[in-house]
Design an enzyme around this catalytic site. Structure first.
Site, mmCIF file in Angstrom:
data_model
loop_
_atom_site.group_PDB
_atom_site.id
_atom_site.type_symbol
_atom_site.label_atom_id
_atom_site.label_comp_id
_atom_site.label_asym_id
_atom_site.label_seq_id
_atom_site.Cartn_x
_atom_site.Cartn_y
_atom_site.Cartn_z
ATOM 1 N N ASP A 228 7.846 0.110 -2.384
ATOM 2 C CA ASP A 228 8.337 1.482 -2.216
ATOM 3 C C ASP A 228 7.405 2.400 -2.995
ATOM 4 O OD1 ASP A 228 10.437 3.517 -1.591
ATOM 5 O OD2 ASP A 228 10.528 3.598 -3.770
ATOM 6 N N GLU A 314 6.414 0.912 3.540
ATOM 7 C CA GLU A 314 7.083 1.909 4.375
ATOM 8 C C GLU A 314 6.031 2.731 5.118
ATOM 9 O OE1 GLU A 314 9.356 4.407 1.768
ATOM 10 O OE2 GLU A 314 7.944 4.106 0.134
ATOM 11 N N ASP A 415 14.791 3.242 -6.895
ATOM 12 C CA ASP A 415 13.544 2.932 -6.205
ATOM 13 C C ASP A 415 13.370 1.435 -5.980
ATOM 14 O OD1 ASP A 415 12.467 5.537 -5.838
ATOM 15 O OD2 ASP A 415 12.262 5.648 -7.999
#
Ligand SMILES: [Zn+2]
Length: 495
Positions: A228, A314, A415
């Site tokens: 992330d 991502e 996160d």
């Protein structure tokens, strides 16, 4: 195997001047070719209903698109015969413009100075821009100026020795041989590039005998790591580790230095030598920042890819994140606008650019391919709002760094939770075998404090707020002795 090696050149004064003049000429040629294509494309519609007078094809954007045959042929020869089938075909715009090059050299003799493969590659460069446009990868090709046209490419006649590189029409150019070419590799092309601190050459080298990097099948990936990306911490991994964001261009010192140098530039007279010098200094600083970031990202990418057999990141829409705030019109007073938070957003946009997540993921992708690992991008939608335990999705689940599920009460670092969700999404979408289930160990003790802390802000009592306001007021400069504020020109005899 195809590789790219970059080395810094040590050209003499003559060679430097030559390269600079070449770049100028090639830029003019590029812009000419682009304008030619645009004009010819428009002229097709002036010709009446025919797109092509010879075969009487009707004019419509489908039959004569910008990509195929939209260039003025100086020789008038726009057909070619296929050798094998003897079929007559229209030349493409690229082919027409390449056949125009000898005529260009006749009318403008100074173009003879440039190596012919370089000129051809320049036309091909425009074609690549068009191809990218038609494939939807980039915007419509733009006219180039001095700041975005800084390179050219040789494709033949290149010789590489220990201390110098032979480039046609430039001669032997000395260079820093920082990474010798491995044995068996042949030089395919050489791109000379102008940077803030001098000239660089990128050699494309190939050895067909060496097979490309091996890759493993998705089924063989035994461990998966999800990443992330963020700003306070650059990367959070699904295994609980996190990496700091060094903020190469947005740290306090660099921002200040840049500001000072830009101010110095702004104060110099336009067109002056000193302004040029000041501009160079800024260019150097930008290059230094880029170099640092690149080096850092390669090292980090290496660490991250070594973590597992498969890496899931991502797929962020970064240009969408950097968009400007919408203007807010004042309803009661038309024509006036309210503050829309753009000035605050600008700082965030800077931080996003500084973090340059996309180039980091590109490096991870490259290294994953090199190390024979699997790399996948997943849609980041709701990854920071979803509860990994019960699947509950809610915006209120997340409050800054804390994640607290409103449904089942699951508590985690926000996160790290997102990284875990990304990993899970990768496993679901690409059906990685879930051999190892990594547990998140990051739930520090102080996160377990009173429940309402996680969801709501600490209520500030009214009295403290009032006291703070008073303190702020006190710091403001209060008008002192009115006599002192009078200007020098006023008559003070009355006082
Ligand atoms: Zn939950």
């Amino acid at each position: 195997m195809l590789l790219g090696y970059q080395n810094k050149l040590k050209p003499n004064k003559k060679q430097t001047l030559k390269v600079l003049s070449w770049i100028d000429m090639l830029r003019a040629n590029y812009n000419y070719n682009l304008a030619d294509r645009e004009v010819t494309y428009q002229e097709r519609f002036v010709q009446g209903e025919y797109c092509n007078l010879r075969n009487k094809g009707t004019a419509c954007p489908l039959t004569c698109s910008v990509s195929s045959n939209s260039a003025t042929s100086d020789t008038g020869d726009i057909y070619k015969v296929k050798k094998k089938t003897r079929e007559i075909k229209l030349k493409t715009a690229e082919e027409i413009q390449i056949t125009n090059l000898p005529i260009l050299k006749k009318t403008r003799p100074w173009y003879k100075e440039i190596d012919s493969t370089v000129l051809q590659q320049n036309v091909k460069r425009l074609q690549v821009a068009y191809n990218n446009f038609f494939a939807g990868r980039s915007k419509y090709p733009k006219f180039k100026n001095k700041s975005n046209f800084k390179s050219f490419t040789f494709t033949s006649g290149i010789k590489v020795a220990d201390k110098a590189i032979y480039l046609p029409k430039l001669g032997w150019v000395k260079y820093f041989n920082s990474r010798p070419i491995p044995e068996g590799f042949k030089v395919k092309s050489a791109t000379v590039r102008l940077k803030a601190d001098g000239l660089y050459v990128t050699l494309k080298i190939e050895n067909k005998a060496v097979p490309p990097f091996p890759t493993i099948a998705v089924e063989d990936a035994k461990t998966v790591v999800g990443l992330d990306m963020g700003i306070t911490k650059l990367v959070h991994c699904s295994d609980g580790s996190q990496y700091d964001n060094p903020r190469h261009s947005t740290n306090k010192r660099t921002r200040k230095l840049l500001k000072v140098r830009q101010r110095r530039l702004a104060r110099k007279k336009k067109g002056s030598k000193n302004r040029k010098k000041a501009g160079k200094l800024i260019g150097r600083l930008h290059q230094k920042i880029t170099n640092k970031r690149e080096a850092f990202q390669w090292q980090l990418a290496n660490k991250l890819t070594r973590k597992a057999d498969a890496v899931v990141v991502e797929d962020l829409n970064i240009s969408g994140m950097k968009k400007r705030c919408k203007p807010k019109e004042d309803v009661s007073n038309k024509g006036r606008f309210l503050t829309n938070g753009q000035s605050r957003k600008r700082g965030l946009n800077r931080s996003i650019s500084d973090a340059s997540w996309y180039s980091l993921t590109q490096k991870i992708e490259y290294l994953a391919a090199k190390q024979g690992k699997v790399f996948r991008r997943v849609n980041p939608r709701h990854t920071s709002q979803k509860c990994p335990e019960c699947g509950h999705v809610d915006k209120a689940n997340r409050n800054k760094e804390k994640f607290l599920c409103g449904n089942c009460g699951y508590l985690a670092h926000a996160d790290l939770n997102a990284a875990r969700n990304i990993k899970q999404r990768g496993i679901d979408e690409y059906s990685f075998p879930v051999a190892c289930k990594v547990k998140i160990r990051m739930v520090p003790e102080d996160f377990r404090e009173p429940e309402q802390l996680c969801l709501f802000k600490m209520p500030i009592s009214e009295t403290t707020e009032v006291r703070r306001r008073a303190a702020r007021k006190g710091r403001r400069r209060v008008p002192g002795n009115p006599a002192k504020q009078l200007s020098l020109f006023e008559d003070i005899s009355d006082i």
